[in-house]
Design an enzyme around this catalytic site. Sequence first.
Site, PDB file in Angstrom:
ATOM      1  CB  CYS A  18      -0.902  -0.036   1.233  1.00  0.00           C
ATOM      2  SG  CYS A  18      -1.839   1.483   1.516  1.00  0.00           S
TER       3      CYS A  18
ATOM      4  CB  CYS B 150       0.202   1.819   4.092  1.00  0.00           C
ATOM      5  SG  CYS B 150      -1.553   1.398   3.953  1.00  0.00           S
TER       6      CYS B 150
END
Length: 80
Positions: A26, A29
């Site tokens: 991600c 993230c």
Amino acid sequence: MVTEIQNESDIPLTGLALIDFHADWCGPCQMFAPVFAELEENFGDEIFFGSVDVQEKQKMAHSFGVIEVNPQVWTTKLSC
């Protein structure tokens, strides 16, 4: 240092806890990770900072209501 949570018992039962649910793949993230680490560096004496990899801990993430991956931080204050 942010604690990598292996199971729910790693989360303290009292005090404030910030939990980062993330995945290695991600992008957002990964961008958020240094911010979370800096917060832990500044406030780690007062707040528990934990991290959950949703790929490895899908059931745990689901038990916290995490249904999609983007930088998500959950807080909890528990007292016994």
